[in-house]
Each structure stands twice: as structure tokens, then as C-alpha cells.
Scaffold this motif. Structure first.
Motif, short mmCIF file in Angstrom:
data_model
loop_
_atom_site.label_atom_id
_atom_site.label_comp_id
_atom_site.label_asym_id
_atom_site.label_seq_id
_atom_site.Cartn_x
_atom_site.Cartn_y
_atom_site.Cartn_z
N HIS A 184 0.85 -1.20 0.00
CA HIS A 184 0.00 0.00 0.00
C HIS A 184 0.87 1.24 0.00
O HIS A 184 2.07 1.21 0.34
N ASP A 185 0.28 2.35 -0.42
CA ASP A 185 0.87 3.67 -0.23
C ASP A 185 -0.25 4.59 0.24
O ASP A 185 -1.34 4.11 0.58
N ASP A 186 0.00 5.89 0.28
CA ASP A 186 -1.02 6.80 0.79
C ASP A 186 -2.25 6.88 -0.10
O ASP A 186 -3.31 7.34 0.34
N ARG A 187 -2.11 6.44 -1.36
CA ARG A 187 -3.22 6.57 -2.30
C ARG A 187 -4.05 5.30 -2.43
O ARG A 187 -5.14 5.34 -2.99
N GLY A 188 -3.51 4.16 -1.99
CA GLY A 188 -4.31 2.96 -2.15
C GLY A 188 -3.57 1.66 -1.93
O GLY A 188 -2.48 1.63 -1.34
N ILE A 189 -4.15 0.60 -2.45
CA ILE A 189 -3.71 -0.78 -2.25
C ILE A 189 -3.13 -1.32 -3.55
O ILE A 189 -3.64 -1.04 -4.63
N PHE A 190 -2.07 -2.11 -3.44
CA PHE A 190 -1.50 -2.83 -4.58
C PHE A 190 -1.69 -4.32 -4.34
O PHE A 190 -1.25 -4.85 -3.31
N VAL A 191 -2.36 -4.99 -5.27
CA VAL A 191 -2.54 -6.43 -5.18
C VAL A 191 -1.45 -7.07 -6.03
O VAL A 191 -1.44 -6.93 -7.26
N ASN A 192 -0.52 -7.76 -5.37
CA ASN A 192 0.64 -8.32 -6.06
C ASN A 192 0.46 -9.79 -6.40
O ASN A 192 0.78 -10.22 -7.50
N LEU A 193 -0.03 -10.58 -5.45
CA LEU A 193 -0.22 -12.02 -5.68
C LEU A 193 -1.71 -12.34 -5.64
O LEU A 193 -2.45 -11.83 -4.78
N TYR A 194 -2.11 -13.21 -6.56
CA TYR A 194 -3.51 -13.59 -6.65
C TYR A 194 -3.70 -14.92 -5.95
O TYR A 194 -3.57 -15.99 -6.53
N VAL A 195 -3.98 -14.81 -4.66
CA VAL A 195 -4.15 -15.98 -3.80
C VAL A 195 -5.40 -15.75 -2.94
O VAL A 195 -5.68 -14.62 -2.52
N PRO A 196 -6.21 -16.78 -2.69
CA PRO A 196 -7.37 -16.61 -1.83
C PRO A 196 -6.95 -16.03 -0.49
O PRO A 196 -6.09 -16.57 0.20
N SER A 197 -7.53 -14.89 -0.14
CA SER A 197 -7.03 -14.16 1.04
C SER A 197 -8.01 -13.05 1.39
O SER A 197 -8.94 -12.75 0.64
N SER A 198 -7.74 -12.45 2.53
CA SER A 198 -8.53 -11.31 2.98
C SER A 198 -7.58 -10.25 3.51
O SER A 198 -6.72 -10.55 4.35
N LEU A 199 -7.72 -9.02 3.03
CA LEU A 199 -6.87 -7.90 3.43
C LEU A 199 -7.70 -6.90 4.22
O LEU A 199 -8.78 -6.48 3.78
N ARG A 200 -7.20 -6.49 5.38
CA ARG A 200 -7.83 -5.42 6.16
C ARG A 200 -6.93 -4.19 6.09
O ARG A 200 -5.75 -4.27 6.42
N TRP A 201 -7.51 -3.06 5.67
CA TRP A 201 -6.74 -1.82 5.46
C TRP A 201 -7.49 -0.69 6.15
O TRP A 201 -8.71 -0.54 5.96
N SER A 202 -6.79 0.08 6.96
CA SER A 202 -7.49 1.13 7.72
C SER A 202 -6.74 2.45 7.62
O SER A 202 -5.51 2.49 7.45
N ARG A 203 -7.52 3.53 7.73
CA ARG A 203 -7.01 4.89 7.83
C ARG A 203 -7.83 5.59 8.90
O ARG A 203 -8.97 5.99 8.65
N GLY A 204 -7.24 5.73 10.12
CA GLY A 204 -8.00 6.29 11.21
C GLY A 204 -9.16 5.38 11.56
O GLY A 204 -9.00 4.17 11.73
N ALA A 205 -10.37 5.97 11.61
CA ALA A 205 -11.55 5.18 11.95
C ALA A 205 -12.11 4.43 10.74
O ALA A 205 -12.95 3.53 10.90
N TRP A 206 -11.64 4.77 9.54
CA TRP A 206 -12.16 4.14 8.32
C TRP A 206 -11.46 2.81 8.09
O TRP A 206 -10.24 2.70 8.23
N VAL A 207 -12.24 1.79 7.75
CA VAL A 207 -11.70 0.44 7.55
C VAL A 207 -12.26 -0.13 6.25
O VAL A 207 -13.45 0.04 5.94
N ALA A 208 -11.39 -0.80 5.50
CA ALA A 208 -11.83 -1.54 4.31
C ALA A 208 -11.30 -2.96 4.41
O ALA A 208 -10.20 -3.20 4.92
N VAL A 209 -12.09 -3.91 3.92
CA VAL A 209 -11.68 -5.30 3.83
C VAL A 209 -11.83 -5.74 2.37
O VAL A 209 -12.92 -5.59 1.79
N LEU A 210 -10.75 -6.23 1.79
CA LEU A 210 -10.76 -6.73 0.42
C LEU A 210 -10.61 -8.25 0.46
O LEU A 210 -9.59 -8.76 0.93
#
Length: 410
Positions: free
Chosen positions: A233-259
Motif C-alpha cells: 500500500h501507499d497513501d493513495r491505495g492498495i497494490f494487489v501483487n499475488l492472486y491468492v485466496p485471502s482477505s486484506l484489512r486496510w485502515s485509515r484512522g476510523a475508516w476500515v476496508a476489507v478486500l
């Protein structure tokens, strides 16, 4: 410290009087990476100074930074591992010389790599333009020091990907993962460990003759690092590098995203993502499009994303994202041939997407033409066939005899 030389000493040079070659295996030139990390984590300035002291500049990083190929005769694993020290020198000291050395060395390494991504037959790097890699197909079964080599490879590609955002380093990491270490035989409690991948024309998966070899340590390190290679990740977003069944949790302060990621890639073409967010937010999701993936396409909520998915790049999707948004990425995995080197165009490996497809045979391989290989079809979950010849990816090979390369006609 009393047992180390006062500076980086090349592995092939004797520096302890009266000691045999095993005393050269301390590989002091690999130390700076972790010394820099210790300094960064607050262990003290002495670790910074020791890291600088053990940088192998004179005979390794300086010529590499000038794009002088000095790989020939170097011990493969330890010198590739030392490139991570060059990257830490860049990250800690902002030394452009060391970044350039690592980038140049990786290009040189790629030029003498097997189709699997592996390198260093008999643990030695080879002279540019030599026949050594081709000749190794009949001369040795010790083709690639798999757990150690893949560990070093993952580290340097991870560093270079972080710094450059060049998706080709992710391609290289993916190729190494599927065609080498994920097919390593499992470790046993009695110390039996998988050591060398065998790219001989009559290859087999076997255990090391030694109990608890060095690769018995790096295999669990690869496993521990597995998840940190999939997303960045960087300040602008997420980079998906490997295509494997998975779950990513990414947060900025109180905001949370799950991919959430699902699919059967690299055995199928399509990868599916579902996004859950605590609130609508605009950010970028960057999807790696492999360099071989002509015709890749992206759909957002079942609608075609209008921007081109160019091979060899990260395809950026920047938009306001809502919980429940869906992404589907299709990566066409066309069958293709890769020669072992530029001098031996008729000695080829068969690939489908990132996978090398290994022909399975008991004695000698049948004679096949390029046209016959290029119509190989997937006939099972992890099986390809053309005519009567069967092919398996490395992860599906057990006790079968196989070859990595084939001599083709036509």
C-alpha cells in the motif's frame, strides 16, 4: 565480532589461516541488511556503523552499480541474498549507488535464470553468454537451491517492488513461488529437508543427503513471509501483487476496508474480489497485470472498466468505493514456449500463465514439435496434455520423473 573479519570478505577468499573452506561460509557480506534493520529499530548507532563496515562495495556493489557483470563464480544464494543489504543501504543511507547495484544485478540474474525463476546450478552464478545453464541440464541434478534461493529471491523482489512499483518484480516473485518453493517436499522431524530443485532432463524430487541442511531453516522463513508478499500500500491505495485466496484489512484512522480475494488462479483465468468498507471513500486499487498477459480485462460490478489493462504494469482503478463493490479480473493464460537461453532456441520450456508445465516421462521424452506443444490443453484440475504426453505443474509432481526443458523440432 571476534570471529568475523574486519570487513566484507568474498566467500571464495581464504582469510582464516589454517582453516578449510567451510570457514569461509560465514558470508559476512550478507550481514548489513539485518544490521541496518537493528539500527532502524533503535538498537543503537553501532549497528548502523557495522552495517556500513560490512557492505561489499569494492568487489561487488561498486562494479554492479557501473553495470559490470561480476556474477560469474559467485556463490548463488548468498550473493543474491546480499542484494537485500544493498536495498537496505538505499533505504537507510539513501545511497543511489546501492539501489542501482541491486537493480542491475537482478537484471543480470534474470538473464541467466531458468524458466522456473530458479538460478545458480550447483550453487554458482555463471558468466554472461556462457553455455553453463544449458549444459547443466545434463551435467547436474543440483539445479536450484530451492528454499534458500526462493527466500533470497522473495526478499529482493519485495524490496525492488516497494521502491520502484515496477510490476515485473511481482511477476518474478510469482514465477518463483509457483515453480519452485510451493512444490518443495515437506520437512520431516528427523531433519530430512528438500534442498535442490532438479532441472535435469531426467529430474526427480528428492531429499538432501544431509540432515538439517541450511534450507531446513529458510523453508519456514518463506512460509512466515508468505502473506507479506501478497499486498502493498501507499497513501493513495492498495497494490494487489499475488492472486491468492485471502482477505486484506486496510485502515485509515476510523475508516476500515476489507478486500476479499477468491479464485483458482493460476489454474483458471478469473480472480474475484469483494470490498467491504465502513464508509464510502475514494482510493486506488492497483492490480498487477503480468507481462505475458495480453488481453487482460477488469470488470467493476459486472461492467467493463474502460481503461486498458496493459501487460507489465499495475492497472489502477481509482474511484469512490462502496461496501459490496465487486471486481473481476480476467488474466488469459495462453500457452507459450521459452528457450533455455538465446543460443539454444530449440531447448524450450512450456508455460501456461506463470506455470512451467513439466513433461512427465519414465525413460526418454517423445519428440515433439513447437506446434504440438502450443496446442497443449488443460485436461484436469492440474493436468495438461498434448497427444499422449502429460504435463504437470511443479506443485502437482510427487515421485514422477520429469523434465523442465524439451528439445523441439519444427
Amino acid at each position: 565480532m571476534p570471529h568475523l573479519p574486519g570487513k566484507a570478505v568474498d566467500r571464495e577468499l581464504a582469510w582464516r589461516p589454517g582453516k578449510d573452506q567451510s570457514y569461509r561460509w560465514d558470508e559476512s557480506y550478507t550481514n548489513p541488511e539485518n544490521l541496518f534493520l537493528a539500527y532502524q529499530r533503535g538498537a543503537g548507532n553501532q549497528y548502523h556503523d557495522l552495517a556500513v563496515q560490512y557492505l561489499d562495495d569494492a568487489t561487488w556493489f561498486d562494479p554492479l552499480s557501473r553495470n559490470e557483470n561480476v556474477l560469474a563464480g559467485k556463490h548463488a544464494y548468498s550473493y543474491v541474498n546480499s542484494l537485500s543489504s544493498a536495498m537496505q543501504a538505499y533505504l537507510t543511507l539513501r545511497s543511489d549507488k546501492h539501489l542501482l547495484a541491486a537493480k542491475n544485478a537482478f537484471e543480470m540474474l534474470t538473464a541467466q535464470s531458468f524458466a522456473t525463476g530458479g538460478w545458480g546450478p550447483d550453487e554458482m552464478l555463471r558468466a554472461p553468454g556462457s553455455n553453463d545453464v544449458f549444459q547443466s541440464l545434463t551435467k547436474t541434478h543440483n539445479s536450484f537451491e530451492t528454499p534458500c534461493g526462493s527466500y533470497a529471491h522473495f526478499k529482493i523482489t519485495r524490496y525492488l517492488l516497494r521502491v520502484t512499483r515496477d510490476s515485473r518484480y511481482g511477476d518474478s516473485m510469482e514465477r518463483m513461488m509457483y515453480n519452485t518453493v510451493l512444490g518443495a517436499r515437506p520437512m520431516h522431524p528427523d531433519g530430512r529437508a528438500f534442498y535442490y530443485a532438479d532441472y535435469h532432463f531426467a529430474g526427480k524430487k528428492v531429499y538432501s543427503n544431509h540432515l538439517f541442511p541450511c534450507c531446513s531453516g529458510t523453508l519456514p522463513q518463506v512460509a512466515a513471509d508468505y502473506r507479506i508478499n501478497a499486498y502493498f500500500h501507499d497513501d493513495r491505495g492498495i497494490f494487489v501483487n499475488l492472486y491468492v485466496p485471502s482477505s486484506l484489512r486496510w485502515s485509515r484512522g476510523a475508516w476500515v476496508a476489507v478486500l476479499r480475494q477468491a479464485g483458482e488462479y493460476p489454474f483458471e483465468d478469473t480472480i474475484h474480489f469483494e470490498l467491504l468498507t465502513s464508509a464510502v471513500k475514494e482510493f486506488a486499487i492497483n492490480l498487477r497485470i503480468p507481462e505475458w498477459a495480453e488481453g487482460a480485462r477488469i470488470e467493476i460490478n459486472a461492467k467493463r472498466w474502460p481503461e486498458e489493462s496493459k501487460p507489465g504494469t499495475f492497472s489502477t482503478i481509482s474511484r469512490p468505493w462502496r461496501s459490496g463493490d465487486q471486481i473481476d479480473l480476467e488474466i488469459p493464460r495462453k500457452v507459450r514456449l521459452e528457450p533455455v537461453d538465446s543460443k539454444h532456441a530449440d531447448t524450450v520450456a512450456l508455460l501456461c500463465g506463470p506455470l512451467v508445465l513439466f513433461p512427465i516421462h519414465e525413460n526418454s521424452l517423445p519428440s515433439l514439435t513447437r506446434a504440438q506443444l502450443l496446442v497443449a490443453k488443460k485436461s484436469g484440475p492440474q493436468l495438461w496434455e498434448t497427444g499422449s504426453q502429460k504435463f504437470l505443474p511443479y506443485v502437482a509432481i510427487n515421485a514422477e520423473q520429469y523434465s523442465t526443458y524439451m528439445q523441439v523440432t519444427g
